[in-house]
Design an enzyme around this catalytic site. Structure first.
Site, PDB file in Angstrom:
ATOM      1  N   GLU A  95       0.827  -1.204   0.000  1.00  0.00           N
ATOM      2  CA  GLU A  95       0.000   0.000   0.000  1.00  0.00           C
ATOM      3  C   GLU A  95       0.859   1.251   0.000  1.00  0.00           C
ATOM      4  OE1 GLU A  95      -2.786  -0.094   3.234  1.00  0.00           O
ATOM      5  OE2 GLU A  95      -3.231  -2.195   2.825  1.00  0.00           O
ATOM      6  N   CYS A 108       3.331   8.284   1.424  1.00  0.00           N
ATOM      7  CA  CYS A 108       3.773   7.305   2.409  1.00  0.00           C
ATOM      8  C   CYS A 108       3.966   5.995   1.651  1.00  0.00           C
ATOM      9  CB  CYS A 108       2.704   7.173   3.488  1.00  0.00           C
ATOM     10  SG  CYS A 108       3.035   5.864   4.667  1.00  0.00           S
ATOM     11  N   CYS A 115       5.126  -7.698   7.276  1.00  0.00           N
ATOM     12  CA  CYS A 115       6.112  -7.251   8.260  1.00  0.00           C
ATOM     13  C   CYS A 115       6.302  -8.371   9.270  1.00  0.00           C
ATOM     14  CB  CYS A 115       5.585  -5.996   8.977  1.00  0.00           C
ATOM     15  SG  CYS A 115       6.755  -5.249  10.133  1.00  0.00           S
ATOM     16  N   CYS A 119       3.958  -5.988  15.881  1.00  0.00           N
ATOM     17  CA  CYS A 119       3.286  -5.022  16.772  1.00  0.00           C
ATOM     18  C   CYS A 119       1.798  -5.390  16.903  1.00  0.00           C
ATOM     19  CB  CYS A 119       3.436  -3.596  16.250  1.00  0.00           C
ATOM     20  SG  CYS A 119       5.150  -3.043  16.192  1.00  0.00           S
ATOM     21  N   CYS A 122      -1.045  -3.392  14.908  1.00  0.00           N
ATOM     22  CA  CYS A 122      -0.818  -3.078  13.497  1.00  0.00           C
ATOM     23  C   CYS A 122      -1.351  -4.158  12.564  1.00  0.00           C
ATOM     24  CB  CYS A 122       0.687  -2.896  13.271  1.00  0.00           C
ATOM     25  SG  CYS A 122       1.108  -2.481  11.570  1.00  0.00           S
ATOM     26  N   GLY A 162       5.673  -2.577   6.579  1.00  0.00           N
ATOM     27  CA  GLY A 162       7.033  -3.070   6.739  1.00  0.00           C
ATOM     28  C   GLY A 162       7.888  -2.249   7.670  1.00  0.00           C
ATOM     29  N   SER A 194      10.598   5.843   9.319  1.00  0.00           N
ATOM     30  CA  SER A 194      10.058   5.485  10.622  1.00  0.00           C
ATOM     31  C   SER A 194      10.436   4.055  10.993  1.00  0.00           C
ATOM     32  CB  SER A 194       8.527   5.610  10.572  1.00  0.00           C
ATOM     33  OG  SER A 194       7.960   5.186  11.800  1.00  0.00           O
ATOM     34  N   LEU A 218       7.483   4.863  19.429  1.00  0.00           N
ATOM     35  CA  LEU A 218       7.733   4.620  20.856  1.00  0.00           C
ATOM     36  C   LEU A 218       6.500   3.978  21.497  1.00  0.00           C
ATOM     37  CD1 LEU A 218      10.157   5.052  22.660  1.00  0.00           C
ATOM     38  CD2 LEU A 218       9.241   7.291  23.288  1.00  0.00           C
ATOM     39  N   CYS A 336      -2.822   1.364   7.960  1.00  0.00           N
ATOM     40  CA  CYS A 336      -2.004   0.793   6.919  1.00  0.00           C
ATOM     41  C   CYS A 336      -2.027  -0.731   7.010  1.00  0.00           C
ATOM     42  CB  CYS A 336      -0.593   1.295   7.159  1.00  0.00           C
ATOM     43  SG  CYS A 336       0.421   0.978   5.785  1.00  0.00           S
TER      44      CYS A 336
HETATM   45  N1  SAH Z   1       7.823  -0.255  10.900  1.00  0.00           N
HETATM   46  C1  SAH Z   1       7.832   1.172  10.983  1.00  0.00           C
HETATM   47  C2  SAH Z   1       6.806   1.804  10.072  1.00  0.00           C
HETATM   48  C3  SAH Z   1       5.457   1.311  10.430  1.00  0.00           C
HETATM   49  S1  SAH Z   1       3.992   2.169  10.174  1.00  0.00           S
HETATM   50  C4  SAH Z   1       7.605   1.601  12.413  1.00  0.00           C
HETATM   51  O1  SAH Z   1       7.301   0.751  13.245  1.00  0.00           O
HETATM   52  O2  SAH Z   1       7.760   2.770  12.712  1.00  0.00           O
HETATM   53  C5  SAH Z   1       4.142   3.791  10.727  1.00  0.00           C
HETATM   54  C6  SAH Z   1       3.537   4.096  12.082  1.00  0.00           C
HETATM   55  O3  SAH Z   1       2.171   3.692  12.217  1.00  0.00           O
HETATM   56  C7  SAH Z   1       4.289   3.427  13.221  1.00  0.00           C
HETATM   57  O4  SAH Z   1       4.480   4.359  14.248  1.00  0.00           O
HETATM   58  C8  SAH Z   1       3.342   2.367  13.645  1.00  0.00           C
HETATM   59  O5  SAH Z   1       3.582   1.935  14.953  1.00  0.00           O
HETATM   60  C9  SAH Z   1       2.013   3.066  13.470  1.00  0.00           C
HETATM   61  N2  SAH Z   1       0.841   2.204  13.458  1.00  0.00           N
HETATM   62  C10 SAH Z   1       0.747   0.911  13.129  1.00  0.00           C
HETATM   63  N3  SAH Z   1      -0.511   0.474  13.268  1.00  0.00           N
HETATM   64  C11 SAH Z   1      -1.230   1.524  13.678  1.00  0.00           C
HETATM   65  C12 SAH Z   1      -2.603   1.712  13.988  1.00  0.00           C
HETATM   66  N4  SAH Z   1      -3.460   0.718  13.916  1.00  0.00           N
HETATM   67  N5  SAH Z   1      -2.995   2.938  14.368  1.00  0.00           N
HETATM   68  C13 SAH Z   1      -2.117   3.963  14.448  1.00  0.00           C
HETATM   69  N6  SAH Z   1      -0.825   3.844  14.174  1.00  0.00           N
HETATM   70  C14 SAH Z   1      -0.380   2.642  13.794  1.00  0.00           C
END
Ligand code: SAH
Length: 346
Positions: A95, A108, A115, A119, A122, A162, A194, A218, A336
């Protein structure tokens, strides 16, 4: 087998490498930079490269394909946001999201399909990692989106699907390709990467790309909370991570962004805000509070506006720079990774 199976994606090549490639095909070396320039304009057919000799165009076509991904699903929001599911030649899907800001248009992009960071909030990680993208495939998303929207794109954030630092080589090549003056010529300061906090790569990135912006996810004020939702925290502890981030700000002189998705009853209390403020007081940093996008199949819920507001106030009172991320494209899709899952019928 797709026609491209035996061919290489020409978008992966630097001007120097293209110089070698065209020489091998009997062309002159300087043609490499010419071809590179055309590719950055988003051409999809070698015949558009009008100042390149016809027989060289033909030979290039026989050995290399121009790997702009195909848009298999597009959603447009009223606010101008465009979310796109892109498919590469081998069927891999990712995406990308186009957004309009006051300072200009931004995209973006994804660094991997799927990935493996795991997390808990996510969507991108729910089916694990499919594969990492090449630098050319990351560039391809920018070029294809530019074409699709008919708009200039002056900012790139690597915040899609990712973990970019789990694909450092691909990321590095992407930055080198898009920054090259002979091609897209995007300023390094207009790129943001990021990461979920892969410490050795944060250190490497500070050395390799001191001018590129860094954002660190964080999402917690301490190790105890962080390790519940972010498995990467088990390997890269909180204190060590903050230490690496501080080192980043010191060696690069650049402000670092901390992303903090505010989750109801999990990390949104006043106590969490105070603890975070204590950790970040006096830093060259900025906290971006992100209202959580609720993901189907995940139990985390977004914090209410009141606790987000309170959280922000506490950080501000302590002199920590903070913004609440503007939610764009709310009417088209949520977090995402969801468009890809939905498309796959999950
Ligand atoms: N792997 C990278 C990029 C990921 S996506 C990272 O971890 O930073 C970019 C941001 O979106 C990250 O801060 C991620 O934690 C956040 N994110 C993922 N799922 C989310 C959600 N459901 N709602 C809000 N932010 C989310």
């Amino acid at each position: 087998m797709p026609e491209t199976a035996s061919k290489k994606n020409i978008l992966d090549f630097t001007p120097e490498e293209l110089g070698v490639a065209v020489t091998e095909l009997g062309g002159q070396k300087f043609r490499g930079a010419q071809v590179f320039g055309w590719l950055a304009k988003g051409v999809t057919d070698y015949d558009e490269m009008t100042n390149v000799p016809k027989d060289l165009r033909k030979k290039l076509d026989e050995s290399y394909y121009i790997g702009l991904p195909e848009a298999v699903r597009t959603q447009k929001s009223k606010d101008g946001t465009v979310k796109c599911l892109f498919r590469f030649a081998d069927g891999t899907e990712v995406e990308s999201v186009f957004m309009k800001y006051e300072y200009g248009n931004s995209i973006c992009i994804s660094s991997q399909s799927g990935c493996r960071m795991g997390c808990a909030f996510c969507a991108s990680t729910m089916d694990g990692l499919d594969r990492s993208l090449t630098g050319g495939e990351m560039l391809g998303q920018v070029l294809a989106m530019k074409k699709l929207t008919g708009s200039e794109i002056g900012h790139v954030v690597v915040m899609g699907m990712g973990e970019p630092f789990d694909n450092y080589e691909g990321l590095k090549r992407f930055i080198d390709l898009i920054h090259d003056k002979r091609g897209y010529d995007l300023g390094l300061r207009n790129i943001t990467v990021s990461t979920c906090g892969i410490i050795p790569k944060i250190k490497k990135f500070a050395k390799d790309f001191p001018q590129v912006n860094l954002a660190v996810s964080l999402h917690a004020p301490n190790q105890e909370i962080r390790k519940i939702s972010m498995p990467a925290a088990r390997k890269y502890g909180y204190d060590e991570l903050l230490e690496a981030c501080r080192e980043y700000t010191e060696t690069t002189g650049r402000r670092i962004t901390f992303e903090y998705a505010v989750i109801d009853g999990f990390n949104d209390s006043a106590a969490c805000a105070s603890e975070l403020a204590d950790r970040l007081k006096g830093w060259l940093a900025h906290v971006n509070l992100i209202p959580l996008n609720e993901v189907k199949g995940r139990s985390y819920k977004t914090a209410n506006d009141r606790s987000v507001k309170k959280f922000k106030e506490i950080l501000e009172k302590n002199g920590v720079a903070v913004t609440v991320r503007r939610t764009l494209g709310n009417d088209i899709d949520a977090a995402c990774g969801q468009l890809r899952r939905r498309h796959a019928g999950s």
